[in-house]
Design a protein around this motif. Sequence first.
Motif, short mmCIF file in Angstrom:
data_model
loop_
_atom_site.label_atom_id
_atom_site.label_comp_id
_atom_site.label_asym_id
_atom_site.label_seq_id
_atom_site.Cartn_x
_atom_site.Cartn_y
_atom_site.Cartn_z
N UNK A 125 -10.50 -47.34 49.90
CA UNK A 125 -10.46 -48.25 48.77
C UNK A 125 -11.52 -49.33 48.86
N UNK A 126 -12.15 -49.64 47.73
CA UNK A 126 -13.20 -50.65 47.68
C UNK A 126 -13.00 -51.57 46.48
N UNK A 127 -13.63 -52.73 46.53
CA UNK A 127 -13.58 -53.67 45.42
C UNK A 127 -14.96 -54.28 45.22
N UNK A 128 -15.14 -54.98 44.10
CA UNK A 128 -16.37 -55.76 43.98
C UNK A 128 -16.20 -57.06 44.76
N UNK A 129 -17.22 -57.89 44.78
CA UNK A 129 -17.22 -59.04 45.68
C UNK A 129 -16.52 -60.26 45.13
N UNK A 130 -16.07 -60.22 43.88
CA UNK A 130 -15.42 -61.39 43.32
C UNK A 130 -14.00 -61.53 43.87
N UNK B 165 -18.74 -33.85 49.64
CA UNK B 165 -19.10 -32.84 48.65
C UNK B 165 -17.86 -32.06 48.24
N UNK B 166 -17.68 -31.88 46.94
CA UNK B 166 -16.50 -31.20 46.42
C UNK B 166 -15.44 -32.16 45.91
N UNK B 167 -15.56 -33.43 46.27
CA UNK B 167 -14.62 -34.46 45.84
C UNK B 167 -15.36 -35.53 45.04
N UNK B 168 -14.65 -36.17 44.13
CA UNK B 168 -15.27 -37.17 43.25
C UNK B 168 -14.64 -38.53 43.44
N UNK B 169 -15.44 -39.60 43.39
CA UNK B 169 -14.88 -40.95 43.46
C UNK B 169 -14.10 -41.28 42.21
N UNK B 170 -13.18 -42.21 42.33
CA UNK B 170 -12.37 -42.67 41.20
C UNK B 170 -12.60 -44.17 41.05
N UNK B 171 -12.80 -44.62 39.81
CA UNK B 171 -13.15 -46.01 39.54
C UNK B 171 -11.99 -46.75 38.91
N UNK B 172 -12.00 -48.08 39.06
CA UNK B 172 -10.87 -48.90 38.63
C UNK B 172 -11.35 -50.04 37.75
N UNK B 173 -10.45 -50.51 36.91
CA UNK B 173 -10.73 -51.67 36.08
C UNK B 173 -10.69 -52.94 36.93
N UNK B 174 -11.28 -54.01 36.42
CA UNK B 174 -11.35 -55.26 37.15
C UNK B 174 -9.96 -55.76 37.52
N UNK B 175 -9.75 -56.04 38.80
CA UNK B 175 -8.51 -56.60 39.33
C UNK B 175 -7.31 -55.69 39.08
N UNK B 176 -7.54 -54.39 38.97
CA UNK B 176 -6.47 -53.43 38.73
C UNK B 176 -6.49 -52.36 39.82
N UNK C 192 -4.27 -49.44 39.31
CA UNK C 192 -3.72 -48.22 38.72
C UNK C 192 -4.81 -47.21 38.36
N UNK C 193 -4.46 -45.93 38.41
CA UNK C 193 -5.39 -44.86 38.04
C UNK C 193 -5.62 -44.91 36.53
N UNK C 194 -6.86 -45.06 36.11
CA UNK C 194 -7.18 -45.13 34.69
C UNK C 194 -7.04 -43.77 34.04
N UNK C 195 -6.71 -43.74 32.74
CA UNK C 195 -6.59 -42.45 32.03
C UNK C 195 -7.87 -41.61 32.11
N UNK C 196 -9.05 -42.25 32.09
CA UNK C 196 -10.29 -41.49 32.13
C UNK C 196 -10.61 -40.95 33.53
N UNK C 197 -9.79 -41.31 34.52
CA UNK C 197 -9.97 -40.82 35.88
C UNK C 197 -9.01 -39.68 36.23
N UNK C 198 -8.12 -39.34 35.32
CA UNK C 198 -7.09 -38.33 35.61
C UNK C 198 -7.73 -36.98 35.91
N UNK C 199 -8.74 -36.57 35.14
CA UNK C 199 -9.40 -35.29 35.39
C UNK C 199 -10.00 -35.24 36.79
N UNK C 200 -10.58 -36.34 37.21
CA UNK C 200 -11.15 -36.39 38.56
C UNK C 200 -10.06 -36.23 39.61
N UNK D 82 -13.92 -48.89 43.47
CA UNK D 82 -13.95 -47.44 43.65
C UNK D 82 -13.09 -47.01 44.82
N UNK D 83 -12.59 -45.78 44.71
CA UNK D 83 -11.96 -45.10 45.84
C UNK D 83 -12.77 -43.86 46.14
#
Length: 214
Positions: A147-152, A106-117, A119-127, A208-209
């Motif tokens: 750090x997490x990934x999808x299953x592919x 609580x108080x912290x937000x997850x950060x999401x990533x593009x497929x096979x990437x 790097x921190x996405x621009x839309x995740x900077x505020x988080x 996701x992280x």
Amino acid sequence: MKIMKAKDIILTALLGSALLLGGGCAKKAVDAPGVNADGTPMTGGTDIDYPAAEGSPYSETSLGAEGTLDDTGIPVGNGARGNLSLNDEGGEKSREYKLEHGRSSVGLSPVYFSFDQAGIRPDMIDRMENNALFLKQTPDSNVVIEGNSDERGTKEYNLALGQRRAQNALEYLVNLGVENTRMRAISYGEEHPLFPEQDEFSYAQNRRVDFILE
């Protein structure tokens, strides 16, 4: 005297026969199929549909009024199991909670990533900036960056990809002023999916992280 003895013998034989017949009927009643010796019904164990106990994960109360699941497999309806405040080891948080918080504290937000990437996405900077601000305002807390990934992909590749994502998030927070000594990066790869379905929505949520306070 001989005639009286014969009558006595005949009466005794008839009485004995009656007792034997009566005993046989009683034994047959006790051994009747489906009945115990005390007269109570026998329970077979294969064709009896026992109702779920109150509060069981499989009861109507816990599955909701219709006993239905939403598209992520979480029960819906009043009293749905997904509405309970359970941790991920002992149960499931609600779909809405997972969408907003992932597994982050609580108080912290997850950060999401593009497929096979990684790097921190621009839309995740505020988080990331909000997470950094929260950590600077709670200087006595340490954080595990997961750090997490999808299953592919292979498990080994996804484990390494999750580690890169966690490490990049850690370094980003360092650049925003959070002490490196308060953080550590680990990876679960594909092993701890938040949404187990095999579709694009679930894959995007699992790349996701999370930020877990210690």
